[in-house]
Each structure stands twice: as structure tokens, then as C-alpha cells.
Write a protein that holds these residues in place. Structure first.
Motif, PDB file in Angstrom:
ATOM      1  N   LYS A  15      -5.193   6.489   0.501  1.00 18.51           N
ATOM      2  CA  LYS A  15      -3.780   6.332   0.873  1.00 18.51           C
ATOM      3  C   LYS A  15      -3.680   6.142   2.382  1.00 18.51           C
ATOM      4  CE  LYS A  15       0.713   8.690   0.811  1.00 18.51           C
ATOM      5  NZ  LYS A  15       1.555   9.714   0.178  1.00 18.51           N
TER       6      LYS A  15
ATOM      7  N   LYS B 229       6.969   3.522  -0.025  1.00 19.11           N
ATOM      8  CA  LYS B 229       7.752   3.000   1.089  1.00 19.11           C
ATOM      9  C   LYS B 229       6.979   3.164   2.396  1.00 19.11           C
ATOM     10  CE  LYS B 229      11.321   5.602   0.184  1.00 19.11           C
ATOM     11  NZ  LYS B 229      10.962   6.107  -1.167  1.00 19.11           N
TER      12      LYS B 229
ATOM     13  N   SER C 298       3.464   3.915   2.686  1.00 23.76           N
ATOM     14  CA  SER C 298       2.009   3.939   2.563  1.00 23.76           C
ATOM     15  C   SER C 298       1.558   2.790   1.678  1.00 23.76           C
ATOM     16  CB  SER C 298       1.567   5.243   1.912  1.00 23.76           C
ATOM     17  OG  SER C 298       1.922   5.239   0.558  1.00 23.76           O
TER      18      SER C 298
ATOM     19  N   ASP D 122       2.046  13.170  -2.953  1.00 22.78           N
ATOM     20  CA  ASP D 122       2.926  12.728  -1.855  1.00 22.78           C
ATOM     21  C   ASP D 122       3.518  13.923  -1.083  1.00 22.78           C
ATOM     22  OD1 ASP D 122       4.264  11.025  -0.184  1.00 22.78           O
ATOM     23  OD2 ASP D 122       5.710  10.306  -1.681  1.00 22.78           O
TER      24      ASP D 122
ATOM     25  N   ASP E 195       2.982   7.829 -13.813  1.00 21.68           N
ATOM     26  CA  ASP E 195       4.070   8.416 -13.030  1.00 21.68           C
ATOM     27  C   ASP E 195       5.163   8.891 -13.991  1.00 21.68           C
ATOM     28  OD1 ASP E 195       2.682   7.755 -10.761  1.00 21.68           O
ATOM     29  OD2 ASP E 195       4.144   6.325  -9.968  1.00 21.68           O
TER      30      ASP E 195
HETATM   31  N1  LIG Z   1      -3.952  10.397  -6.369  1.00 16.17           N
HETATM   32  C1  LIG Z   1      -3.329   9.397  -7.005  1.00 16.17           C
HETATM   33  N2  LIG Z   1      -3.776   8.985  -8.217  1.00 16.17           N
HETATM   34  C2  LIG Z   1      -3.158   7.976  -8.872  1.00 16.17           C
HETATM   35  N3  LIG Z   1      -2.105   7.306  -8.403  1.00 16.17           N
HETATM   36  C3  LIG Z   1      -1.605   7.658  -7.208  1.00 16.17           C
HETATM   37  C4  LIG Z   1      -2.167   8.728  -6.453  1.00 16.17           C
HETATM   38  N4  LIG Z   1      -1.483   8.845  -5.311  1.00 16.17           N
HETATM   39  C5  LIG Z   1      -0.512   7.903  -5.349  1.00 16.17           C
HETATM   40  N5  LIG Z   1      -0.575   7.179  -6.488  1.00 16.17           N
HETATM   41  C6  LIG Z   1       0.323   6.049  -6.883  1.00 16.17           C
HETATM   42  O1  LIG Z   1       0.818   5.378  -5.735  1.00 16.17           O
HETATM   43  C7  LIG Z   1       2.245   5.456  -5.653  1.00 16.17           C
HETATM   44  C8  LIG Z   1       2.699   5.781  -4.218  1.00 16.17           C
HETATM   45  O2  LIG Z   1       2.143   7.015  -3.798  1.00 16.17           O
HETATM   46  P1  LIG Z   1       2.911   8.008  -2.800  1.00 16.17           P
HETATM   47  O3  LIG Z   1       4.171   8.480  -3.428  1.00 16.17           O
HETATM   48  O4  LIG Z   1       1.936   9.061  -2.373  1.00 16.17           O
HETATM   49  O5  LIG Z   1       3.215   7.034  -1.598  1.00 16.17           O
HETATM   50  P2  LIG Z   1       4.466   7.030  -0.593  1.00 16.17           P
HETATM   51  O6  LIG Z   1       4.363   5.846   0.266  1.00 16.17           O
HETATM   52  O7  LIG Z   1       4.516   8.339   0.089  1.00 16.17           O
HETATM   53  O8  LIG Z   1       5.651   6.897  -1.582  1.00 16.17           O
HETATM   54  P3  LIG Z   1       7.207   6.925  -1.280  1.00 16.17           P
HETATM   55  O9  LIG Z   1       7.417   7.085   0.183  1.00 16.17           O
HETATM   56  O10 LIG Z   1       7.685   5.627  -1.835  1.00 16.17           O
HETATM   57  O11 LIG Z   1       7.639   8.111  -2.094  1.00 16.17           O
HETATM   58  C9  LIG Z   1       2.636   6.558  -6.637  1.00 16.17           C
HETATM   59  O12 LIG Z   1       3.868   6.292  -7.244  1.00 16.17           O
HETATM   60  C10 LIG Z   1       1.510   6.568  -7.658  1.00 16.17           C
HETATM   61  O13 LIG Z   1       1.800   5.676  -8.715  1.00 16.17           O
END
Ligand SMILES: Nc1ncnc2c1ncn2[C@@H]1O[C@H](COP(=O)(O)OP(=O)(O)OP(=O)(O)O)[C@@H](O)[C@H]1O
Ligand SMILES: [Mg+2]
Length: 310
Positions: A126, A108, A110, A254, A198
Motif C-alpha cells: 500500500k 482515495k 493510496s 485502513d 470488502d
Molecule cells: N490487506 C489487504 N488485503 C486485501 N485487499 C486490501 C488490503 N488492503 C487494502 N485492500 C483493498 O484495497 C482497497 C483500498 O484500501 P484502503 O482502504 O486501505 O486504501 P485507502 O486509500 O486508505 O482507502 P480510502 O481512503 O478510499 O478509504 C480496499 O477497499 C480493499 O479492497
């Protein structure tokens, strides 16, 4: 990861000149003082004519790296793409990134891309994006970077990346199961890929036995305890922020919203994290837990000490 395509550096990136970057970074510097940086000030800063600066701004506008605003003065501010360009350039110059590729996940707040270094090692980039930039820039303090303003998306996004990098660095060093962080610049964090899946995507029949499910539960509690021992509570722990690696071991990712164990909210947030995990195991695997939540919290995290699991 099975998603490897010919990796290309972001299209606009290749076409940007050192002069374009110079203008972008001057806007960034001056955004410490202005929400919208007066064109006049950019020109004065660089000892250029306003006409020359205006031409450069129009070029950056074409790439959507900045937006222009007319107030009682004419001025410019960075967009998220402009901020991306500065962060990626810094990481390229540092040698962290060689090529950046397709989006492999989007949260959401990133976007997640695959990247490679100059030795061909793949990793995750990220980019944090908190809030929306208002291109009309009619509201106050929209794109302000330096001020600790909660209405500033670029500032908030950088803060979020800094917090995530700090948590990952300390937790990884302490042996907690988190992705290995590589570098951070502005709102961008580079980290190792967690090869696996995941947790929310895992199907019940992928587990051979109840014992395997119990082992996973125990490992999740153990990693929560290890993080707590380092002073960290995840704060958004659930099946959506845990991946199982190739050994089916849980990896917590995250982290920007983490809470310190000294915080007044620590117990409340830890209870919420624990309850998310319990609910997942109840719903997905019909796991029964005999004790109630506050008893479990006491059992697992009494005095923030390690307790044996189940
Ligand atoms: N180090 C990593 N290795 C592999 N996949 C990753 C990694 N980091 C993130 N991802 C993938 O990217 C998706 C989003 O990552 P993350 O949860 O860090 O983002 P976010 O924007 O903070 O998510 P949200 O706010 O929706 O919880 C994760 O569900 C995962 O599938
Ligand atoms: Mg997430």
C-alpha cells in the motif's frame, strides 16, 4: 486472489542505475533543508561538476522521478514516483519485495498493489499518497520532507504510512483482526492479503440466516472493543474498510487516521464509527436496534471495558 498475472517490477525501476539512485537519495537528504534542492548543492554534496549533475537530473526528469524548478536558483525535487523508487528499492534490498505487480485496489489516498517475495509468497503493498505535488513549485513548501509541514505531500504520506504500520503492528500483536503487517519504508506499507471480499460488496442473499447477520454484527463490535482495549479507535470504520475473510470473519484495514482512546475526540469518533456500522446493518439488512446510540456506546464501551454484545 485470482488476479495473478506475470508480475513485473515497475518498468522504470529496472532501468535505473545505482548512480540514478544515488542522485535520488541525495535529493531526498537535501530536501530536509530545501523545498527545491539547488543543483549546485547536489554537485557540492557529491563532489561532481554541475554539468554531470545536470545530465543525471535530465535523465531522472525523463522518468518523471523528479521535477526541475527555476527560482532565483535552479533546482530539483522528488516527485511521488521518485519517492516510490526509493521506498521500493529499500524494500527490495531488505528482501521484503521481489516483484511488484498490478494494482488490485485504489483508495482515495493510496494505491494497492500485489507483490511477491523471493519465495513466491504474495502480499499487499500500500503506497500512501496524500496531497498533490505542485510541479510548477510556485507555491511555498510543497515537497518539503523533513519539516512537519501540513502542506508537504511526501512528508504527510510518510507519516500516514508510519501511523498505519504502528497501528497494524500493535493491533495484530494483540490479536485484533487486522492484516498482518510485514514492513514499512517511507510512504509504503507491506502487509498480508486479506483473502475475501470488502463488506460493502457483500449481497444480502449471501447470508443464510438472520443469525449469521447477527453473528457478523457481534464480531464487528467485538473487534472494535478489542481495538479500544489496546487504545485504538479506527476513526474511519465502515463497510468500506472492513473485509470478510474466507471464514466470513471481519478484518479491519485502513488505519492511518486512528485516534487514541486518551484523545479528547475519542468518544465522538467512536460514536461515529459505531453509528456507521449500525447504519450499514439497518440499511443493508433492515436490522432493528432498540436502544439509541449513546446507550449502545455506554453498553459496549463503558469505561473502555469489555461488555457482552447484544
Ligand atoms: N490487506 C489487504 N488485503 C486485501 N485487499 C486490501 C488490503 N488492503 C487494502 N485492500 C483493498 O484495497 C482497497 C483500498 O484500501 P484502503 O482502504 O486501505 O486504501 P485507502 O486509500 O486508505 O482507502 P480510502 O481512503 O478510499 O478509504 C480496499 O477497499 C480493499 O479492497
Ligand atoms: Mg479505505
Amino acid at each position: 486472489m485470482g488476479l495473478i498475472m506475470p508480475l513485473t517490477i515497475l518498468e522504470f525501476f529496472r532501468e535505473l542505475t545505482p548512480f540514478d539512485f544515488r542522485i535520488l537519495s541525495v535529493i531526498e537528504v537535501l530536501m530536509a533543508r530545501h523545498e527545491i534542492v539547488p543543483t549546485e548543492e547536489i554537485a557540492a554534496y557529491l563532489h561532481y561538476t554541475e554539468k554531470k549533475v545536470q545530465k543525471a537530473l535530465n535523465r531522472l526528469l525523463n522518468y518523471k522521478l523528479i521535477f526541475l524548478a527555476q527560482r532565483h536558483y535552479q533546482g530539483a525535487a522528488l516527485t511521488f514516483s521518485g519517492y516510490d523508487a526509493l521506498a521500493l528499492k529499500a524494500l527490495v534490498e531488505k528482501g521484503t519485495i521481489d516483484q511488484i505487480g498490478p494494482e488490485v485496489g485504489a483508495g482515495k489516498e493510496s494505491d494497492i498493489r500485489l507483490a511477491v517475495d523471493d519465495e513466491g509468497n504474495e502480499f499487499i503493498v500500500k503506497t500512501h499518497r496524500l496531497g498533490k505535488l505542485d510541479f510548477r513549485a510556485t507555491k511555498r513548501a510543497r515537497a518539503f520532507i523533513a519539516e512537519k509541514s501540513h502542506t508537504s505531500p511526501l512528508y504527510e504520506s510518510r507519516l500516514s504510512a508510519e501511523r498505519e504500520f504502528k497501528a497494524l503492528s500493535e493491533l495484530f500483536k494483540a490479536g485484533v483482526s487486522v492484516p498482518n503487517p510485514i514492513a514499512q519504508n517511507r510512504h509504503v506499507v507491506a502487509m498480508h492479503i486479506i483473502i475475501g471480499q470488502d463488506l460493502y460488496r457483500i449481497k444480502k442473499n449471501e447470508f443464510q440466516s438472520d443469525e449469521e447477520i447477527l453473528t457478523l454484527f457481534n464480531n464487528i463490535i467485538l473487534e472494535m472493543q478489542k481495538a479500544v482495549k489496546q487504545g485504538y479507535i479506527h476513526g474511519d470504520l465502515s463497510e468500506y474498510n472492513i473485509r470478510l475473510n474466507e471464514e466470513n470473519y471481519p478484518v479491519f484495514f485502513d488505519w492511518p487516521q486512528y485516534i487514541e482512546t486518551e484523545s479528547e475526540q475519542a468518544e465522538r469518533i467512536l460514536t461515529r464509527d459505531l453509528s456507521n456500522i449500525l447504519n450499514y446493518f439497518k440499511k443493508k439488512f433492515q436490522m432493528t436496534v432498540k436502544t439509541n446510540l449513546s446507550e449502545l456506546l455506554l453498553k459496549y464501551f463503558d469505561n473502555w471495558e469489555f461488555q457482552s454484545v447484544l
